[in-house]
Design a protein around this motif. Structure first.
Motif, PDB file in Angstrom:
ATOM      1  N   LEU A   1      32.281  47.701  34.864  1.00 55.73           N
ATOM      2  CA  LEU A   1      33.123  46.505  34.839  1.00 55.73           C
ATOM      3  C   LEU A   1      33.820  46.352  33.488  1.00 55.73           C
ATOM      4  N   ALA A   2      33.115  46.713  32.410  1.00 58.68           N
ATOM      5  CA  ALA A   2      33.694  46.586  31.069  1.00 58.68           C
ATOM      6  C   ALA A   2      34.916  47.476  30.887  1.00 58.68           C
ATOM      7  N   THR A   3      35.027  48.530  31.704  1.00 60.88           N
ATOM      8  CA  THR A   3      36.184  49.433  31.608  1.00 60.88           C
ATOM      9  C   THR A   3      37.302  49.036  32.572  1.00 60.88           C
TER      10      THR A   3
ATOM     11  N   GLY B   1      38.793  38.619  28.208  1.00 59.32           N
ATOM     12  CA  GLY B   1      38.920  37.215  28.593  1.00 59.32           C
ATOM     13  C   GLY B   1      38.446  36.924  29.998  1.00 59.32           C
ATOM     14  N   THR B   2      38.181  37.962  30.782  1.00 59.51           N
ATOM     15  CA  THR B   2      37.720  37.765  32.161  1.00 59.51           C
ATOM     16  C   THR B   2      36.264  37.314  32.168  1.00 59.51           C
ATOM     17  N   PRO B   3      35.937  36.207  32.864  1.00 60.00           N
ATOM     18  CA  PRO B   3      34.536  35.786  32.953  1.00 60.00           C
ATOM     19  C   PRO B   3      33.773  36.573  34.013  1.00 60.00           C
ATOM     20  N   ILE B   4      32.586  37.000  33.656  1.00 57.68           N
ATOM     21  CA  ILE B   4      31.682  37.626  34.619  1.00 57.68           C
ATOM     22  C   ILE B   4      30.522  36.654  34.813  1.00 57.68           C
ATOM     23  N   VAL B   5      30.483  36.052  35.984  1.00 55.37           N
ATOM     24  CA  VAL B   5      29.453  35.064  36.301  1.00 55.37           C
ATOM     25  C   VAL B   5      28.368  35.778  37.098  1.00 55.37           C
ATOM     26  N   ALA B   6      27.165  35.810  36.550  1.00 56.58           N
ATOM     27  CA  ALA B   6      26.060  36.553  37.162  1.00 56.58           C
ATOM     28  C   ALA B   6      24.928  35.596  37.490  1.00 56.58           C
ATOM     29  N   ALA B   7      24.253  35.852  38.600  1.00 57.44           N
ATOM     30  CA  ALA B   7      23.150  34.983  39.002  1.00 57.44           C
ATOM     31  C   ALA B   7      22.073  35.791  39.696  1.00 57.44           C
ATOM     32  N   GLY B   8      20.841  35.306  39.570  1.00 60.60           N
ATOM     33  CA  GLY B   8      19.723  35.949  40.246  1.00 60.60           C
ATOM     34  C   GLY B   8      18.582  34.981  40.423  1.00 60.60           C
ATOM     35  N   MET B   9      17.652  35.349  41.277  1.00 58.63           N
ATOM     36  CA  MET B   9      16.454  34.537  41.457  1.00 58.63           C
ATOM     37  C   MET B   9      15.515  34.769  40.272  1.00 58.63           C
ATOM     38  N   ASP B  10      14.867  33.710  39.822  1.00 62.39           N
ATOM     39  CA  ASP B  10      14.008  33.790  38.636  1.00 62.39           C
ATOM     40  C   ASP B  10      12.991  34.923  38.736  1.00 62.39           C
TER      41      ASP B  10
ATOM     42  N   GLU C   1      25.483  40.531  27.033  1.00 60.29           N
ATOM     43  CA  GLU C   1      26.175  40.514  25.740  1.00 60.29           C
ATOM     44  C   GLU C   1      26.451  41.930  25.238  1.00 60.29           C
ATOM     45  N   HIS C   2      25.516  42.829  25.478  1.00 56.50           N
ATOM     46  CA  HIS C   2      25.655  44.208  24.999  1.00 56.50           C
ATOM     47  C   HIS C   2      26.852  44.908  25.637  1.00 56.50           C
ATOM     48  N   TYR C   3      27.035  44.718  26.934  1.00 56.83           N
ATOM     49  CA  TYR C   3      28.091  45.436  27.644  1.00 56.83           C
ATOM     50  C   TYR C   3      29.390  44.647  27.770  1.00 56.83           C
ATOM     51  N   ILE C   4      29.310  43.320  27.867  1.00 62.18           N
ATOM     52  CA  ILE C   4      30.488  42.520  28.195  1.00 62.18           C
ATOM     53  C   ILE C   4      31.001  41.702  27.010  1.00 62.18           C
ATOM     54  N   GLY C   5      30.162  40.813  26.469  1.00 56.16           N
ATOM     55  CA  GLY C   5      30.603  39.957  25.383  1.00 56.16           C
ATOM     56  C   GLY C   5      29.791  38.673  25.324  1.00 56.16           C
ATOM     57  N   PRO C   6      30.301  37.654  24.631  1.00 52.21           N
ATOM     58  CA  PRO C   6      29.567  36.389  24.465  1.00 52.21           C
ATOM     59  C   PRO C   6      29.064  35.847  25.800  1.00 52.21           C
ATOM     60  N   THR C   7      27.794  35.484  25.827  1.00 51.21           N
ATOM     61  CA  THR C   7      27.136  35.107  27.080  1.00 51.21           C
ATOM     62  C   THR C   7      26.510  33.723  26.975  1.00 51.21           C
ATOM     63  N   THR C   8      26.711  32.923  28.023  1.00 50.27           N
ATOM     64  CA  THR C   8      26.101  31.598  28.124  1.00 50.27           C
ATOM     65  C   THR C   8      25.030  31.627  29.204  1.00 50.27           C
ATOM     66  N   ARG C   9      23.849  31.141  28.862  1.00 45.89           N
ATOM     67  CA  ARG C   9      22.750  31.030  29.831  1.00 45.89           C
ATOM     68  C   ARG C   9      22.772  29.603  30.375  1.00 45.89           C
ATOM     69  N   HIS C  10      23.000  29.466  31.669  1.00 44.30           N
ATOM     70  CA  HIS C  10      23.090  28.140  32.272  1.00 44.30           C
ATOM     71  C   HIS C  10      21.713  27.635  32.707  1.00 44.30           C
ATOM     72  N   ARG C  11      21.627  26.370  32.881  1.00 40.22           N
ATOM     73  CA  ARG C  11      20.380  25.747  33.309  1.00 40.22           C
ATOM     74  C   ARG C  11      19.996  26.235  34.704  1.00 40.22           C
ATOM     75  N   GLY C  12      18.735  26.590  34.872  1.00 44.03           N
ATOM     76  CA  GLY C  12      18.279  27.077  36.169  1.00 44.03           C
ATOM     77  C   GLY C  12      18.070  25.955  37.166  1.00 44.03           C
TER      78      GLY C  12
ATOM     79  N   LYS D   1      34.414  38.838  28.875  1.00 46.61           N
ATOM     80  CA  LYS D   1      34.752  40.186  28.401  1.00 46.61           C
ATOM     81  C   LYS D   1      35.499  40.104  27.079  1.00 46.61           C
ATOM     82  N   ASP D   2      34.961  40.775  26.063  1.00 43.89           N
ATOM     83  CA  ASP D   2      35.633  40.783  24.767  1.00 43.89           C
ATOM     84  C   ASP D   2      36.522  42.025  24.644  1.00 43.89           C
ATOM     85  N   ALA D   3      37.102  42.207  23.465  1.00 38.37           N
ATOM     86  CA  ALA D   3      38.084  43.274  23.288  1.00 38.37           C
ATOM     87  C   ALA D   3      37.474  44.572  22.774  1.00 38.37           C
ATOM     88  N   ARG D   4      36.161  44.659  22.701  1.00 39.37           N
ATOM     89  CA  ARG D   4      35.516  45.900  22.251  1.00 39.37           C
ATOM     90  C   ARG D   4      35.810  47.058  23.192  1.00 39.37           C
TER      91      ARG D   4
END
Length: 215
Positions: A126-128, A133-142, A154-165, A176-179
């Motif tokens: 996806l990073a390629t 600037g594209t948001p990647i919204v990811a979700a999973g069961m705890d 963060e390692h592959y895409i960029g700045p990441t926000t962890r939302h409340r479960g 997605k950052d410009a790296r």
């Protein structure tokens, strides 16, 4: 509760599991699906602009009407098209996991897979493909999430926000950052005595490092 009717922020839809079983007690979606749909809706993204990844039974395809679904499952592909037909919606493009999805999307809705190696592979691809600037919204069961989920994003895409479960599920948003993209982990390789040959296992193969006892 009707286990064939999913209620989302964008409407109610009929969903059936595939393959069908008599007296099915399981729903064709989970809380990770509904959280993803809700968060994508809150971002006010235009219709038909989202790439759905790892949609299991069609919840994302039916509710989001994505540009395409990227999946490694033939059963999921059938379930998705069946549920689109059930809701009188047109078919969606299915992209196999071994191919690269198009990057012309405003966002990515990603169900986090159980295997971290496959998660990393998908994020590296996806990073390629998606634009900075594209948001990647990811979700999973705890119960299936790793403590490293946010750091991998963060390692592959960029700045990441962890939302409340909520409802035993959790969402993350990575921008997605410009790296330059980071290469995905290499495929596993080992020698198989029974075949007298090397075997190469791709990212989502069960028992990647050695032949399991059942095989």
């Amino acid at each position: 509760m009707n286990n064939k009717l999913i209620s989302t922020i964008v409407g109610e839809f009929a969903l059936e599991r595939y393959p069908a079983r008599k007296q099915e007690n399981l729903s064709a979606w989970n809380s990770a699906d509904t959280l993803l749909i809700e968060l994508l809706h809150e971002k006010n993204l235009p219709a038909n602009s989202v790439l759905a990844v790892n949609d299991e039974q069609g919840a994302l395809a039916v509710a989001l009407k994505p540009t395409a679904v990227w999946t490694d499952s033939a059963l999921s592909s059938i379930a998705i098209q069946n549920n689109l037909l059930l809701n009188q919606l047109p078919p969606v493009v299915i992209v196999a996991s071994t191919a690269r999805p198009a990057g012309n999307c405003s966002a990515v809705a990603l169900k986090i897979p159980k295997l971290l190696s496959y998660f990393e592979y998908q994020l590296a691809i996806l990073a390629t493909t998606v634009k900075p600037g594209t948001p990647i919204v990811a979700a999973g069961m705890d119960k299936h999430l790793s403590s490293r989920t946010a750091s991998i994003l963060e390692h592959y895409i960029g700045p990441t926000t962890r939302h409340r479960g909520r409802h035993k599920a959790r969402c993350f948003t990575a921008i997605k950052d410009a790296r330059n993209a980071i290469a995905p982990p290499k495929n596993a390789r080992y020698y198989c005595d029974a075949l007298e040959a090397d075997l190469i296992s791709e990212a989502n193969v069960f028992s990647r490092e050695q032949m399991d006892i059942g095989s």
